[in-house]
Motif scaffolding. Sequence first.
Motif, PDB file in Angstrom:
ATOM      1  N   TRP A   1       0.622  -1.180  -0.277  1.00  0.00           N
ATOM      2  CA  TRP A   1      -0.101   0.012   0.115  1.00  0.00           C
ATOM      3  C   TRP A   1       0.616   1.392   0.299  1.00  0.00           C
ATOM      4  O   TRP A   1       0.950   2.193  -0.816  1.00  0.00           O
ATOM      5  CB  TRP A   1      -0.815   0.440   1.471  1.00  0.00           C
ATOM      6  CG  TRP A   1      -1.642   1.358   1.239  1.00  0.00           C
ATOM      7  CD1 TRP A   1      -2.767   2.210   0.900  1.00  0.00           C
ATOM      8  CD2 TRP A   1      -1.725   2.066   2.106  1.00  0.00           C
ATOM      9  NE1 TRP A   1      -2.570   3.130   0.782  1.00  0.00           N
ATOM     10  CE2 TRP A   1      -2.815   2.875   3.047  1.00  0.00           C
ATOM     11  CE3 TRP A   1      -1.447   1.832   4.182  1.00  0.00           C
ATOM     12  CZ2 TRP A   1      -2.587   3.927   3.494  1.00  0.00           C
ATOM     13  CZ3 TRP A   1      -1.555   2.595   4.684  1.00  0.00           C
ATOM     14  CH2 TRP A   1      -2.382   4.020   4.770  1.00  0.00           C
ATOM     15  N   ILE A   2       1.821   1.625   0.541  1.00  0.00           N
ATOM     16  CA  ILE A   2       2.603   2.557   0.724  1.00  0.00           C
ATOM     17  C   ILE A   2       3.519   3.021   0.351  1.00  0.00           C
ATOM     18  O   ILE A   2       3.577   4.094  -0.867  1.00  0.00           O
ATOM     19  CB  ILE A   2       3.023   2.553   2.436  1.00  0.00           C
ATOM     20  CG1 ILE A   2       2.211   2.551   3.504  1.00  0.00           C
ATOM     21  CG2 ILE A   2       4.071   4.118   2.595  1.00  0.00           C
ATOM     22  CD1 ILE A   2       3.041   2.679   4.916  1.00  0.00           C
ATOM     23  N   ASN A   3       4.308   2.098  -0.094  1.00  0.00           N
ATOM     24  CA  ASN A   3       5.309   1.757  -1.363  1.00  0.00           C
ATOM     25  C   ASN A   3       4.675   1.962  -2.698  1.00  0.00           C
ATOM     26  O   ASN A   3       5.416   3.048  -3.285  1.00  0.00           O
ATOM     27  CB  ASN A   3       6.430   1.325  -1.489  1.00  0.00           C
ATOM     28  CG  ASN A   3       7.053   0.757   0.067  1.00  0.00           C
ATOM     29  OD1 ASN A   3       7.187   1.242   0.815  1.00  0.00           O
ATOM     30  ND2 ASN A   3       7.638   0.087   0.018  1.00  0.00           N
ATOM     31  N   PRO A   4       3.351   1.764  -3.372  1.00  0.00           N
ATOM     32  CA  PRO A   4       2.921   1.802  -4.747  1.00  0.00           C
ATOM     33  C   PRO A   4       2.365   3.187  -4.585  1.00  0.00           C
ATOM     34  O   PRO A   4       2.570   3.847  -5.662  1.00  0.00           O
ATOM     35  CB  PRO A   4       2.209   0.789  -4.905  1.00  0.00           C
ATOM     36  CG  PRO A   4       2.974  -0.350  -3.792  1.00  0.00           C
ATOM     37  CD  PRO A   4       3.324   0.431  -2.295  1.00  0.00           C
ATOM     38  N   TYR A   5       1.549   3.585  -3.553  1.00  0.00           N
ATOM     39  CA  TYR A   5       1.551   5.204  -3.827  1.00  0.00           C
ATOM     40  C   TYR A   5       2.460   6.438  -3.578  1.00  0.00           C
ATOM     41  O   TYR A   5       2.869   7.288  -4.250  1.00  0.00           O
ATOM     42  CB  TYR A   5      -0.239   5.267  -2.561  1.00  0.00           C
ATOM     43  CG  TYR A   5      -0.586   4.715  -3.359  1.00  0.00           C
ATOM     44  CD1 TYR A   5      -1.861   6.107  -3.616  1.00  0.00           C
ATOM     45  CD2 TYR A   5      -1.871   3.732  -2.375  1.00  0.00           C
ATOM     46  CE1 TYR A   5      -2.998   5.557  -4.200  1.00  0.00           C
ATOM     47  CE2 TYR A   5      -2.904   3.425  -2.758  1.00  0.00           C
ATOM     48  CZ  TYR A   5      -4.093   4.785  -3.333  1.00  0.00           C
ATOM     49  OH  TYR A   5      -4.762   4.669  -3.697  1.00  0.00           O
TER      50      TYR A   5
END
Length: 306
Positions: free
Chosen positions: A98-102
Amino acid sequence: MKKRTVVSAFCFICLALASCSKDGINPADAENINGLGGDTWVPGPIDNWINDTLTTPYNISVKYKWNQFEDAADITSILVPPKEEYIIPILSAVRQVWINPYIAEAGEDFFKKNAPKYFYMIGSPAFGDNGTIKLGVAEGGRKIILLAVNYTKTKGMADYNPADSMWIKQMFLTIHHEFGHILHQAVLYPQDFKNLNPSLLTTNWTDYTDTQALSDGFITAYAMNNSDDDFVEMISHMLVNGKAGFENLIASIPDGVTDRGTTKAQAIARLRSKEAIIVNYYKQVWGINFYELQTSVRAAVVSMLY
């Protein structure tokens, strides 16, 4: 909020709760039970990891020791704390999926501005009287309550079994579902989305299977609950299942007409329209290329599950 029907797990938990009630534990005393908020502790490796990985860079606080009657926002359910050995692996998976892709697609400023400030981790799901389970809640864009942590095992955990991947995948879907709510609460999606199939929305979505819902142009049965859930269910399933997974769903729609009068062509057209609106919403409102985000999320999911 997110709900899923898991009958076998529901039956198991009902038996467990029935046996617990015989012990005569007074709910008023629950806050004094170790791990439910009545204890104090010196910050250890878990707390240091959370601080270094989530709190300092993104201002996200995580609470995994809590008082149900103050923090869990669901005093009608009997909930248990998460297993502490699960905290870092699960949060690492959340960061990866979730965090890294965004951040890769939208930048740190976007994420810091829109990310929830509080994460509550709860070991058990919250079960409904109708056989559904609640796996997550987004509260006002500031808090995400993540349930069923004790059911999830990632590939990096010593006791990981590929058969358990359903639960971790459901967690990924829940995270993206709840973050989708946060985004549309900040900037509402176009009215065109609400106009696609308003007469088919129903609070009785539990009466339908996912296959029946798909044949009416909804990606899941829960998407039939209301337009907001329709919007974020599309987001979460397109991201977690990837482009190929979404195309496979489209291809799986059977020929014929549903009980509510939807043809296969109409169902496909509705899903394609929803996809196009979401892709444009992400680009125009947030400056995000949805398909690139989708590719990144799916790659992370595969690395965690397979």
